[in-house]
Scaffold this motif. Structure first.
Motif, mmCIF file in Angstrom:
data_model
loop_
_atom_site.group_PDB
_atom_site.id
_atom_site.type_symbol
_atom_site.label_atom_id
_atom_site.label_comp_id
_atom_site.label_asym_id
_atom_site.label_seq_id
_atom_site.Cartn_x
_atom_site.Cartn_y
_atom_site.Cartn_z
ATOM 1 N N ASP A 87 0.861 -1.183 0.000
ATOM 2 C CA ASP A 87 0.000 0.000 0.000
ATOM 3 C C ASP A 87 0.896 1.231 0.000
ATOM 4 N N ILE A 88 0.681 2.116 -0.964
ATOM 5 C CA ILE A 88 1.522 3.305 -1.076
ATOM 6 C C ILE A 88 0.806 4.532 -0.520
ATOM 7 N N LYS A 89 1.589 5.568 -0.261
ATOM 8 C CA LYS A 89 1.072 6.860 0.187
ATOM 9 C C LYS A 89 1.482 7.897 -0.854
ATOM 10 N N LEU A 90 0.586 8.827 -1.135
ATOM 11 C CA LEU A 90 0.864 9.877 -2.110
ATOM 12 C C LEU A 90 0.659 11.244 -1.477
ATOM 13 N N ARG A 91 1.376 12.222 -1.997
ATOM 14 C CA ARG A 91 1.133 13.623 -1.646
ATOM 15 C C ARG A 91 0.657 14.335 -2.901
ATOM 16 N N THR A 92 -0.156 15.338 -2.725
ATOM 17 C CA THR A 92 -0.707 16.093 -3.850
ATOM 18 C C THR A 92 0.421 16.575 -4.765
ATOM 19 N N PRO A 93 0.271 16.382 -6.087
ATOM 20 C CA PRO A 93 1.321 16.800 -7.020
ATOM 21 C C PRO A 93 1.608 18.305 -6.922
ATOM 22 N N GLN A 94 2.877 18.639 -7.075
ATOM 23 C CA GLN A 94 3.330 20.030 -7.015
ATOM 24 C C GLN A 94 4.127 20.372 -8.264
ATOM 25 N N PRO A 95 3.983 21.607 -8.774
ATOM 26 C CA PRO A 95 4.781 21.996 -9.944
ATOM 27 C C PRO A 95 6.238 22.205 -9.555
ATOM 28 N N LYS A 96 7.116 21.842 -10.472
ATOM 29 C CA LYS A 96 8.553 22.034 -10.253
ATOM 30 C C LYS A 96 9.213 22.156 -11.618
ATOM 31 N N THR A 97 10.109 23.111 -11.756
ATOM 32 C CA THR A 97 10.843 23.278 -13.002
ATOM 33 C C THR A 97 12.107 22.434 -12.942
ATOM 34 N N LEU A 98 12.269 21.562 -13.949
ATOM 35 C CA LEU A 98 13.404 20.649 -14.010
ATOM 36 C C LEU A 98 14.139 20.798 -15.322
ATOM 37 N N LEU A 99 15.406 20.413 -15.319
ATOM 38 C CA LEU A 99 16.152 20.265 -16.561
ATOM 39 C C LEU A 99 15.835 18.883 -17.115
ATOM 40 N N VAL A 100 15.312 18.822 -18.330
ATOM 41 C CA VAL A 100 14.983 17.532 -18.936
ATOM 42 C C VAL A 100 15.712 17.418 -20.269
ATOM 43 N N PRO A 101 16.121 16.199 -20.650
ATOM 44 C CA PRO A 101 16.807 16.020 -21.932
ATOM 45 C C PRO A 101 15.822 16.090 -23.091
ATOM 46 N N ILE A 102 16.187 16.820 -24.129
ATOM 47 C CA ILE A 102 15.395 16.928 -25.353
ATOM 48 C C ILE A 102 16.304 16.497 -26.501
ATOM 49 N N TRP A 103 15.878 15.478 -27.256
ATOM 50 C CA TRP A 103 16.667 15.032 -28.394
ATOM 51 C C TRP A 103 16.242 15.812 -29.622
ATOM 52 N N PRO A 104 17.177 16.518 -30.261
ATOM 53 C CA PRO A 104 16.821 17.322 -31.431
ATOM 54 C C PRO A 104 16.446 16.440 -32.617
ATOM 55 N N LEU A 105 15.542 16.955 -33.449
ATOM 56 C CA LEU A 105 15.193 16.277 -34.691
ATOM 57 C C LEU A 105 16.442 16.248 -35.544
ATOM 58 N N ASN A 106 16.724 15.111 -36.135
ATOM 59 C CA ASN A 106 18.007 14.904 -36.791
ATOM 60 C C ASN A 106 17.808 14.632 -38.282
ATOM 61 N N ILE A 107 17.463 15.682 -39.033
ATOM 62 C CA ILE A 107 17.248 15.526 -40.472
ATOM 63 C C ILE A 107 18.311 16.325 -41.209
ATOM 64 N N ASP A 108 18.936 15.690 -42.202
ATOM 65 C CA ASP A 108 19.964 16.337 -43.015
ATOM 66 C C ASP A 108 19.300 17.454 -43.836
ATOM 67 N N SER A 109 19.867 18.655 -43.789
ATOM 68 C CA SER A 109 19.277 19.788 -44.496
ATOM 69 C C SER A 109 19.331 19.623 -46.002
ATOM 70 N N ALA A 110 20.130 18.682 -46.522
ATOM 71 C CA ALA A 110 20.181 18.436 -47.964
ATOM 72 C C ALA A 110 18.992 17.602 -48.447
ATOM 73 N N ASP A 111 18.206 17.065 -47.559
ATOM 74 C CA ASP A 111 17.058 16.261 -47.905
ATOM 75 C C ASP A 111 15.965 17.156 -48.479
ATOM 76 N N PRO A 112 15.530 16.938 -49.733
ATOM 77 C CA PRO A 112 14.518 17.811 -50.333
ATOM 78 C C PRO A 112 13.154 17.705 -49.616
ATOM 79 N N ASP A 113 12.915 16.629 -48.897
ATOM 80 C CA ASP A 113 11.648 16.482 -48.191
ATOM 81 C C ASP A 113 11.695 17.061 -46.793
ATOM 82 N N ALA A 114 12.867 17.530 -46.357
ATOM 83 C CA ALA A 114 13.012 18.088 -45.026
ATOM 84 C C ALA A 114 12.323 19.431 -44.932
ATOM 85 N N PRO A 115 11.684 19.723 -43.803
ATOM 86 C CA PRO A 115 11.053 21.026 -43.644
ATOM 87 C C PRO A 115 12.087 22.143 -43.598
ATOM 88 N N GLY A 116 11.649 23.314 -44.009
ATOM 89 C CA GLY A 116 12.521 24.473 -43.882
ATOM 90 C C GLY A 116 13.137 24.790 -45.137
#
Length: 116
Positions: A87-116
């Motif tokens: 049986d677990i115990k919980l506390r009401t969720p609280q907001p917190k700002t964290l550093l999180v890893p974000i993996w960048p989209l990895n598309i070669d700019s020479a690709d004619p179908d690539a956005p941009g």
């Protein structure tokens, strides 16, 4: 063709909603905690802290949800819930700002179908 070299994740600040989870099974793993809560919404990270007092192990955890809805849904559904048969115990969720890893989209700019 069209995909560039793999890139390292970049860390960005993101507001998460932290759900404190107490009375976890002794030696509970982060994978077990993630498995119990991931059905409620996207999770940025999970941490489990285990300690031993007088030969008895205890664990508590923190589940960092990516949004408030996931954290509140988890709280509502797991308030009287169990993890690993405990049986677990919980506390009401609280907001917190964290550093999180974000993996960048990895598309070669020479690709004619690539956005941009």
């Amino acid at each position: 063709e069209g995909w560039g070299e793999p890139q390292e994740p970049q860390e960005m600040m993101h507001e998460c909603w932290v759900l404190w989870v107490g009375s976890l099974p002794p030696r509970c793993t982060e994978e077990e905690l993630l498995e119990a809560f991931q059905v409620f919404g996207p999770i940025a990270s999970v941490t489990v802290k285990s300690q031993q007092h007088s030969g008895v192990y205890s664990s508590l955890g923190f589940v960092n949800f990516c949004d408030e809805l996931g954290a509140l849904t988890a709280f509502d559904h797991m308030e009287d819930g169990q993890v690993g048969g405990y049986d677990i115990k919980l506390r009401t969720p609280q907001p917190k700002t964290l550093l999180v890893p974000i993996w960048p989209l990895n598309i070669d700019s020479a690709d004619p179908d690539a956005p941009g």
